[in-house]
Design an enzyme around this catalytic site. Structure first.
Site, PDB file in Angstrom:
ATOM      1  N   CYS A 126       0.913  -1.209  -0.156  1.00  0.00           N
ATOM      2  CA  CYS A 126      -0.009  -0.290  -0.447  1.00  0.00           C
ATOM      3  C   CYS A 126       0.683   1.638  -0.278  1.00  0.00           C
ATOM      4  O   CYS A 126       1.279   1.503  -1.145  1.00  0.00           O
ATOM      5  CB  CYS A 126      -0.600   0.188   1.158  1.00  0.00           C
ATOM      6  SG  CYS A 126      -2.430   0.957   1.396  1.00  0.00           S
ATOM      7  N   ARG A 176     -12.686   5.529  -1.204  1.00  0.00           N
ATOM      8  CA  ARG A 176     -12.096   4.896  -0.906  1.00  0.00           C
ATOM      9  C   ARG A 176     -11.981   3.273  -1.755  1.00  0.00           C
ATOM     10  O   ARG A 176     -13.527   3.120  -1.645  1.00  0.00           O
ATOM     11  CB  ARG A 176     -11.293   4.149   0.192  1.00  0.00           C
ATOM     12  CG  ARG A 176     -10.592   6.006   1.059  1.00  0.00           C
ATOM     13  CD  ARG A 176     -10.661   5.844   2.728  1.00  0.00           C
ATOM     14  NE  ARG A 176      -9.417   4.579   2.713  1.00  0.00           N
ATOM     15  CZ  ARG A 176      -7.653   4.884   2.854  1.00  0.00           C
ATOM     16  NH1 ARG A 176      -7.775   6.676   2.295  1.00  0.00           N
ATOM     17  NH2 ARG A 176      -7.210   4.209   2.597  1.00  0.00           N
ATOM     18  N   HIS A 195      -4.164  -5.750   2.480  1.00  0.00           N
ATOM     19  CA  HIS A 195      -3.685  -6.113   3.977  1.00  0.00           C
ATOM     20  C   HIS A 195      -4.294  -6.971   4.357  1.00  0.00           C
ATOM     21  O   HIS A 195      -4.259  -8.204   3.906  1.00  0.00           O
ATOM     22  CB  HIS A 195      -4.361  -4.855   4.379  1.00  0.00           C
ATOM     23  CG  HIS A 195      -3.626  -3.910   4.492  1.00  0.00           C
ATOM     24  ND1 HIS A 195      -2.381  -3.053   5.023  1.00  0.00           N
ATOM     25  CD2 HIS A 195      -3.913  -2.692   3.911  1.00  0.00           C
ATOM     26  CE1 HIS A 195      -2.128  -1.528   4.198  1.00  0.00           C
ATOM     27  NE2 HIS A 195      -3.554  -1.749   3.357  1.00  0.00           N
TER      28      HIS A 195
HETATM   29  N1  GLN Z   1      -2.354   6.457   2.139  1.00  0.00           N
HETATM   30  C1  GLN Z   1      -2.516   5.907   1.595  1.00  0.00           C
HETATM   31  C2  GLN Z   1      -4.018   5.844   0.352  1.00  0.00           C
HETATM   32  O1  GLN Z   1      -4.823   5.828   0.661  1.00  0.00           O
HETATM   33  C3  GLN Z   1      -2.002   4.578   1.513  1.00  0.00           C
HETATM   34  C4  GLN Z   1      -2.988   3.740   2.617  1.00  0.00           C
HETATM   35  C5  GLN Z   1      -2.534   2.002   3.326  1.00  0.00           C
HETATM   36  O2  GLN Z   1      -1.243   2.092   3.433  1.00  0.00           O
HETATM   37  N2  GLN Z   1      -3.112   2.062   3.759  1.00  0.00           N
HETATM   38  O3  GLN Z   1      -3.958   5.250  -1.003  1.00  0.00           O
END
Ligand code: GLN
EC number: 6.3.5.13
Length: 234
Positions: A95, A130, A194
């Site tokens: 990520c 997101r 994740h």
């Molecule tokens: N901040 C980054 C995004 O939102 C990565 C998020 C993360 O590592 N979970 O894309």
């Protein structure tokens, strides 16, 4: 133990969302079965990354705020990390770490967060949105399916000489459009998963360890290793 691998946990004190550190526990689990001691060390702000010293690097995910801090510091490590990558050093980047190995990431507030461009992908921002949820992908070369959970604002587009970690079977992946997820470049494996990714995808953990071992001990035959026979847990 017969073998030793030195593992760099890049910015482990800043980038560790959703239990990404669990990836190191999984590596330890398999390493033990392979007669390998893992020496893990956090390499963070102001600390140089020595490409000769490390055999494997892990780079977790994070919030935009922490990524911005890391973005400034990692420019100092750009040459060393690129050397490690270009000399086939194995890396797992998740990520935020994935985004920072690429050219740039546009954060949720529109801020530009520079990566090191060691890999040619780049990451744009989604407007007030997101990608969150379970995801399943299939790796072309091995036919293996990888399971995970994604949670990211960034939408990533792969560059030349990069191939996806897998084709999206369900979920969003890199950008929700081209059905790719993650990236592979030389021995660098990147993903938005994740979970942590290695806990649900043991085959990938074994692959990373094997790459590191073969690189460090080129005259040893690891093909009969006990760990290769272990069925991964899901
Ligand atoms: N901040 C980054 C995004 O939102 C990565 C998020 C993360 O590592 N979970 O894309």
């Amino acid at each position: 133990m017969k073998y030793t691998l030195n593992v760099a946990h890049l910015y482990g004190d800043l980038l560790n969302t959703y239990g990404d550190i669990g990836n190191l526990l999984v590596l330890e689990y398999y390493a033990k079965k392979m007669d390998v001691t893992l020496n893990t060390e956090i390499v963070s702000i102001g600390q140089p990354f020595d490409p000769q010293k490390f055999d494997l690097a892990f780079f977790g995910g994070g919030q935009d705020y922490e990524q911005m801090i890391v973005s400034r510091d990692i420019q100092e490590k750009k040459a060393a990390l690129s050397t490690f990558i270009e000399t086939d050093g194995p890396v797992l980047a998740i990520c935020g770490g994935y985004q920072l190995l690429g050219k740039y990431y546009i954060g949720a507030q529109g801020e530009r967060i520079n990566g090191i461009g060691a890999l040619p992908h780049y990451t744009e921002s989604q407007d007030n949105h997101r990608f969150i949820g379970d995801i399943v992908i299939k790796n072309k070369e091995t036919g293996q399916k990888y399971h995970g959970f994604e949670n990211h604002n960034g939408i990533t587009f792969l560059g030349q000489n990069e191939r996806p970690l897998g084709d999206v079977l369900s979920g969003h992946g890199n950008n929700g459009k081209d059905k790719t997820e993650g990236a592979i470049y030389k021995n660098v494996f990147c993903s938005y998963f994740h979970g942590p990714i290695l806990a649900r995808n043991g085959e990938l953990a074994k692959r990373l360890l094997l790459l590191a071992l073969k690189r460090k001990y080129p005259t040893t035959d690891f093909s009969q290793q006990e760990h290769l026979q272990i069925k991964p847990t899901y």
